[in-house]
Enzyme design. Sequence first.
Site, mmCIF file in Angstrom:
data_model
loop_
_atom_site.group_PDB
_atom_site.id
_atom_site.type_symbol
_atom_site.label_atom_id
_atom_site.label_comp_id
_atom_site.label_asym_id
_atom_site.label_seq_id
_atom_site.Cartn_x
_atom_site.Cartn_y
_atom_site.Cartn_z
ATOM 1 N N THR A 38 -2.764 -8.635 0.646
ATOM 2 C CA THR A 38 -3.237 -9.975 0.276
ATOM 3 C C THR A 38 -2.877 -10.959 1.383
ATOM 4 O O THR A 38 -1.735 -11.007 1.822
ATOM 5 C CB THR A 38 -2.573 -10.404 -1.047
ATOM 6 O OG1 THR A 38 -2.931 -9.461 -2.046
ATOM 7 C CG2 THR A 38 -3.020 -11.790 -1.471
ATOM 8 N N GLN A 115 -10.610 -3.071 -2.106
ATOM 9 C CA GLN A 115 -9.807 -2.799 -3.298
ATOM 10 C C GLN A 115 -10.227 -3.759 -4.411
ATOM 11 O O GLN A 115 -10.183 -4.981 -4.234
ATOM 12 C CB GLN A 115 -8.312 -2.984 -3.014
ATOM 13 C CG GLN A 115 -7.459 -2.557 -4.206
ATOM 14 C CD GLN A 115 -6.043 -3.081 -4.156
ATOM 15 O OE1 GLN A 115 -5.825 -4.290 -4.038
ATOM 16 N NE2 GLN A 115 -5.077 -2.194 -4.244
ATOM 17 N N HIS A 192 -7.574 -0.873 -8.298
ATOM 18 C CA HIS A 192 -6.158 -1.279 -8.282
ATOM 19 C C HIS A 192 -5.583 -1.119 -9.686
ATOM 20 O O HIS A 192 -5.885 -1.901 -10.586
ATOM 21 C CB HIS A 192 -6.070 -2.734 -7.822
ATOM 22 C CG HIS A 192 -4.690 -3.170 -7.412
ATOM 23 N ND1 HIS A 192 -3.564 -2.401 -7.598
ATOM 24 C CD2 HIS A 192 -4.249 -4.327 -6.815
ATOM 25 C CE1 HIS A 192 -2.500 -3.049 -7.138
ATOM 26 N NE2 HIS A 192 -2.894 -4.213 -6.655
ATOM 27 N N ASN A 195 1.139 -2.261 -9.351
ATOM 28 C CA ASN A 195 1.801 -3.544 -9.038
ATOM 29 C C ASN A 195 1.691 -4.608 -10.128
ATOM 30 O O ASN A 195 1.694 -5.807 -9.847
ATOM 31 C CB ASN A 195 1.285 -4.104 -7.706
ATOM 32 C CG ASN A 195 1.711 -3.230 -6.530
ATOM 33 O OD1 ASN A 195 2.515 -2.318 -6.695
ATOM 34 N ND2 ASN A 195 1.157 -3.487 -5.363
ATOM 35 N N TYR A 197 -0.739 -5.504 -12.209
ATOM 36 C CA TYR A 197 -1.998 -6.202 -12.485
ATOM 37 C C TYR A 197 -2.656 -5.605 -13.744
ATOM 38 O O TYR A 197 -2.060 -4.776 -14.425
ATOM 39 C CB TYR A 197 -2.878 -6.217 -11.238
ATOM 40 C CG TYR A 197 -2.204 -7.001 -10.130
ATOM 41 C CD1 TYR A 197 -2.087 -8.388 -10.228
ATOM 42 C CD2 TYR A 197 -1.611 -6.371 -9.042
ATOM 43 C CE1 TYR A 197 -1.406 -9.131 -9.256
ATOM 44 C CE2 TYR A 197 -0.925 -7.100 -8.069
ATOM 45 C CZ TYR A 197 -0.828 -8.475 -8.183
ATOM 46 O OH TYR A 197 -0.142 -9.202 -7.241
ATOM 47 N N ARG A 244 -5.163 3.340 -7.014
ATOM 48 C CA ARG A 244 -3.774 3.093 -6.619
ATOM 49 C C ARG A 244 -2.860 2.946 -7.840
ATOM 50 O O ARG A 244 -3.208 2.254 -8.799
ATOM 51 C CB ARG A 244 -3.675 1.820 -5.774
ATOM 52 C CG ARG A 244 -2.327 1.693 -5.061
ATOM 53 C CD ARG A 244 -2.228 0.475 -4.175
ATOM 54 N NE ARG A 244 -1.400 0.756 -3.015
ATOM 55 C CZ ARG A 244 -0.782 -0.170 -2.295
ATOM 56 N NH1 ARG A 244 -0.900 -1.456 -2.591
ATOM 57 N NH2 ARG A 244 -0.047 0.162 -1.256
ATOM 58 N N ARG A 349 3.002 -4.092 5.998
ATOM 59 C CA ARG A 349 3.428 -5.323 6.668
ATOM 60 C C ARG A 349 3.409 -5.197 8.192
ATOM 61 O O ARG A 349 3.092 -6.155 8.894
ATOM 62 C CB ARG A 349 4.829 -5.715 6.176
ATOM 63 C CG ARG A 349 4.785 -6.215 4.744
ATOM 64 C CD ARG A 349 6.139 -6.328 4.103
ATOM 65 N NE ARG A 349 6.571 -5.087 3.477
ATOM 66 C CZ ARG A 349 7.447 -5.022 2.488
ATOM 67 N NH1 ARG A 349 7.985 -6.128 2.006
ATOM 68 N NH2 ARG A 349 7.800 -3.873 1.958
ATOM 69 N N TYR A 376 0.762 -15.559 3.723
ATOM 70 C CA TYR A 376 -0.213 -16.139 2.784
ATOM 71 C C TYR A 376 -0.622 -17.552 3.177
ATOM 72 O O TYR A 376 -1.089 -18.318 2.333
ATOM 73 C CB TYR A 376 0.376 -16.155 1.362
ATOM 74 C CG TYR A 376 0.945 -14.829 0.919
ATOM 75 C CD1 TYR A 376 0.113 -13.732 0.701
ATOM 76 C CD2 TYR A 376 2.317 -14.655 0.730
ATOM 77 C CE1 TYR A 376 0.635 -12.497 0.308
ATOM 78 C CE2 TYR A 376 2.843 -13.430 0.331
ATOM 79 C CZ TYR A 376 1.995 -12.359 0.125
ATOM 80 O OH TYR A 376 2.517 -11.150 -0.267
#
Length: 400
Positions: A38, A115, A192, A195, A197, A244, A349, A376
């Site tokens: 993101t 995604q 997705h 995590n 969601y 995922r 990252r 972000y």
Amino acid sequence: MPFVKDFKPIALKDTNLFKPIKIGNNELKHRAVLPPLTRMRAHHPGNVPNKEWAVEYYDQRSKREGTMLITEGVFPSPQAGGYDNAPGVWSEEQLAEWKKIFAKVHENKSFIWPQLWVLGRQSYADTLARDGLRYDSASDEVYMSAEQEALAKKSNNPQHGLTKDEIKQYIKEYVQAAKNVIGVGADGVEIHSANGYLLNQFLDPISNKRTDEYGGSIENRARFTLEVVDAVVEAIGHERVGIRFSPYGTFGTMSGASDPSLIAQYAYVVGELEKRAREGKRLAYIHLVEPRVTDPFLTEGEGEYLDGTNDFVYSIWKGPIIRAGNLALHPEAVKEMVEDDRTLIGYGRYFISNPDIVDRVEKGLPLNKYDRDTFYAMTPKGYLDYPTYDEAIKMGWDKN
């Protein structure tokens, strides 16, 4: 930003990481993958991918021929979202920008899979209320925190457990989103279900308190995820679909390892996917967040869960597996993981700060540090300005 200090790179060129592999219809030249990241640079209003910067961002990270890129999460519909600067895939304006991004990646002879991301209770109740949208989850008013509850009530938008018709509507939106992106050139999609969601909120009993066929038992909690998979596979083909999971994840107040029965939940879902595979509908891959990263907002090494492993998935699922989570700084772990011939590695990252990370892990070169403050931020800084290794040397980074 100088190179990462106290890190000894290992050249991985002679490992399976640099052996070609077929994912869906794509012939990858190596197994180092850009996982979904993101970046919050889309234009508001409209959730349109950034018209000035996004093409260049994906161009930089697809220069190494035969690389697989999974995009940042994209919203199938306004109801699925609630973050103003994350991109969508429902409007013509959005899809026109994605078409340019996909074409650029293909020009580099690489591959790109969006995604599909539906937030559920990880959205913002006030943003949704502003736009006349519900604040959805598996169950009514099972909030992540007192702050979220206060915000929802202040916005007059309390957390809403989906009705069966609303579940059906979300499934239609996943299908339409998949068709939309394939229609403008995407190679496939990743669902997705990780995590914390929406799909993860149904899988986990901490957030799913339902008593109908979508809650209670392991089979029922898996139903929504599997219905989404089946519908998207039906629409675009099994070879164009990945998924995922984060079995040990605690982000979004998910249970993670605090619930020892949760691994059985994931073993069941993966088993159902393997059953479908044996009937001729094998997904392109399963993507796993490693227990090294239980919360993506923590820095590397924080929140690691060391008493569990994702290895159980290999005993059930016989297709390709992408593993991601604090692996760039642990080439010795990567070396071990890719001994299994079905494994790909997601570098997250450090793919942000090293657009040429594939070359660097191949040759064992130092890595650029990343600037977390610009992950972000609505700026090209920390998005387009990280140098390749050769550029960093010219800038004298090796002297820092």
